[in-house]
Design an enzyme around this catalytic site. Structure first.
Site, PDB file in Angstrom:
ATOM      1  N   ASP A 164      -5.187  -6.790   6.093  1.00 24.16           N
ATOM      2  CA  ASP A 164      -6.401  -6.116   5.639  1.00 24.16           C
ATOM      3  C   ASP A 164      -7.462  -7.154   5.258  1.00 24.16           C
ATOM      4  OD1 ASP A 164      -8.118  -4.186   4.733  1.00 24.16           O
ATOM      5  OD2 ASP A 164      -6.940  -3.592   2.993  1.00 24.16           O
ATOM      6  N   TYR A 179       0.815  -1.213   0.000  1.00 23.79           N
ATOM      7  CA  TYR A 179       0.000   0.000   0.000  1.00 23.79           C
ATOM      8  C   TYR A 179       0.850   1.266   0.000  1.00 23.79           C
ATOM      9  CZ  TYR A 179      -3.866  -3.179   1.199  1.00 23.79           C
ATOM     10  OH  TYR A 179      -4.787  -4.191   1.206  1.00 23.79           O
ATOM     11  N   ASP A 210     -11.038  -8.680   7.605  1.00 31.14           N
ATOM     12  CA  ASP A 210     -12.438  -8.625   7.142  1.00 31.14           C
ATOM     13  C   ASP A 210     -13.058 -10.018   7.211  1.00 31.14           C
ATOM     14  OD1 ASP A 210     -12.426  -5.900   6.639  1.00 31.14           O
ATOM     15  OD2 ASP A 210     -13.407  -6.110   4.690  1.00 31.14           O
ATOM     16  N   ASP A 242      -2.649 -18.295   2.690  1.00 28.41           N
ATOM     17  CA  ASP A 242      -3.800 -19.030   2.144  1.00 28.41           C
ATOM     18  C   ASP A 242      -4.293 -20.060   3.156  1.00 28.41           C
ATOM     19  OD1 ASP A 242      -1.255 -19.975   1.607  1.00 28.41           O
ATOM     20  OD2 ASP A 242      -1.769 -20.940  -0.287  1.00 28.41           O
ATOM     21  N   LYS A 247       3.813 -15.502   2.984  1.00 32.37           N
ATOM     22  CA  LYS A 247       3.682 -16.314   1.767  1.00 32.37           C
ATOM     23  C   LYS A 247       5.116 -16.662   1.352  1.00 32.37           C
ATOM     24  CE  LYS A 247       1.183 -18.037  -1.625  1.00 32.37           C
ATOM     25  NZ  LYS A 247       0.356 -19.227  -1.457  1.00 32.37           N
TER      26      LYS A 247
END
Ligand code: NAD
Length: 364
Positions: A249, A143, A253, A225, A193
């Site tokens: 992020d 970001y 959620d 994942d 990852k």
């Protein structure tokens, strides 16, 4: 008894509706415990772009710099400022606050209330006992990395974003997670990852090195994942989850659904800056401006109210007061009151203001 200066930035959409109730609860704490909370409001997001020409003005940044903590609602929701060609994005307010105030650690506790286990789409027996904290890195990664742009080439357009982390940035967020785990159940799950990304391999190597300084805390590595899957398969196995900006992020959620609604989850963004009372911080519900329900008093103010509890705990060291807010929320939910997002048979659906009033009354 103390005096605390708070910058209040309600923002757009449901932001002002839920922050009004959060401030009501804050002032109820003031009168019950004899504290003085001096609140100063300012514009952010769409309302600031329209009135002041930027998503957050320099004057509002100064106000925040001089405060002991920031209470933030939500920004965005006006399509005219969200297209790919918009000059000033409302979210710039948040990015500037996080970057300029070095708020690199975002804490998101996930502890579904017993009375709301059936409000989640996940089975109650899977949720029972869930209590974990996500520590998301907030000022690095994709970001913020440069270059980030769409480019025209002889073959058409291509686009690039940059995922970059320094070892120092990774180390400080990992240390935050290990310190927090020490005060909890002493387990850290580091999410990366590492099978694909170089930034994740540096992350994992740094996690192993930092873990050596915390022999009392167990470190588990999970690929992002797999973590997405385990969050809904075995949520009770987590204590503290630490991860980089974008993974955090997305995972938070997903995790919000364990608590039944986005309207239930608070967050704190912290750095290293100290005030006379404790750590400086920015406190906001995890949800956005929810334009689909804005202005209708349908929003759930509990995330914003629990955000105040986090502020009292982390920035002002007022643990008893923070516990009292959490207990008041639980009492009202146990009594069967719900906002629209948590509607269930046998419960009473109330409006935003009514939910705030009930929680404030439970505090007295
Ligand atoms: P959102 O969080 O605003 O809403 C998602 C869904 O959850 C909507 O159906 C909404 O009605 C519901 N919801 C959210 N909060 C609720 C609450 N307190 N009570 C009841 N229901 C609630 O996400 P979105 O729709 O993807 O985004 C809307 C706008 O908010 C966009 O402009 C986005 O950029 C912005 N946004 C801002 C922030 C922030 O300010 N921190 C965070 C996320 C999204």
């Amino acid at each position: 008894m103390g005096t605390y200066a708070i910058a209040v930035l309600p923002g757009d959409g449901i932001g002002p509706e839920v922050i009004e109730q959060a401030v009501r609860v804050l002032q109820t704490i003031a009168s019950r415990y004899g504290h003085t909370f001096t609140t100063t409001s300012a514009l952010v997001g769409v309302s600031a772009i329209e009135a002041e020409g930027d998503a957050i003005s320099d004057a509002t940044m100064n106000l925040c710099q001089q405060s002991d903590a920031i209470l933030f609602g939500a920004v965005g929701g006006a399509p005219r400022y969200e297209g790919p060609n918009a000059k000033i994005q409302p979210a710039r307010a948040l990015f500037r606050l996080r970057k300029d105030l070095e708020l690199y650690a975002n804490l998101r506790p996930i502890r579904p209330l017993q009375a709301l286990l059936n409000a989640s789409t996940i089975k109650a027996e899977v949720l029972q006992g869930t209590d974990f904290l996500v520590v998301r890195e907030l000022t690095g990664g994709l970001y913020f990395g440069k270059p980030s742009e769409i480019r025209e080439t002889s073959q058409g357009y291509d686009a690039i974003d940059t995922l970059i982390y320094s070892e120092a940035e990774i180390e400080r967020i990992l240390r935050t997670a290990f310190e927090l785990a020490r005060a909890r159940r002493k387990k850290v799950t580091s999410v990366d990852k590492a099978n694909v990304l170089s930034s994740s391999r540096l992350w994992r190597r740094t996690a192993d090195r930092v873990a050596a300084a915390y022999p009392d805390v167990t470190l588990e590595h999970l690929l992002v994942d797999a973590c997405a899957m385990h969050l809904i398969r075995r949520p009770t196995s987590f204590d503290v989850i630490v991860t980089e900006n974008m993974f955090g992020d997305i995972l938070t959620d997903e995790a919000s659904m364990l608590a039944g609604s986005m309207g239930m989850l608070p967050s704190a963004s912290l750095g290293t800056r100290k005030t006379a009372h404790g750590l400086f911080g920015l406190y906001e519900p995890i949800h956005g401006s929810a334009p689909d329900i804005a202005g209708q008093q349908k929003a759930n103010p509990i995330a914003a109210i629990l955000t105040v509890a986090m502020m009292l705990r982390y920035s002002f060291n007022l643990k008893q007061e923070a516990d009292a807010i959490e207990a008041a929320v639980e009492q009202v939910v146990n009594a069967g009151y719900r906002t629209e997002d948590l509607r269930e048979a046998g419960t009473e659906v109330v409006r935003t203001q009514e939910m705030g009033r009930l929680i404030a009354e439970a505090l007295l």
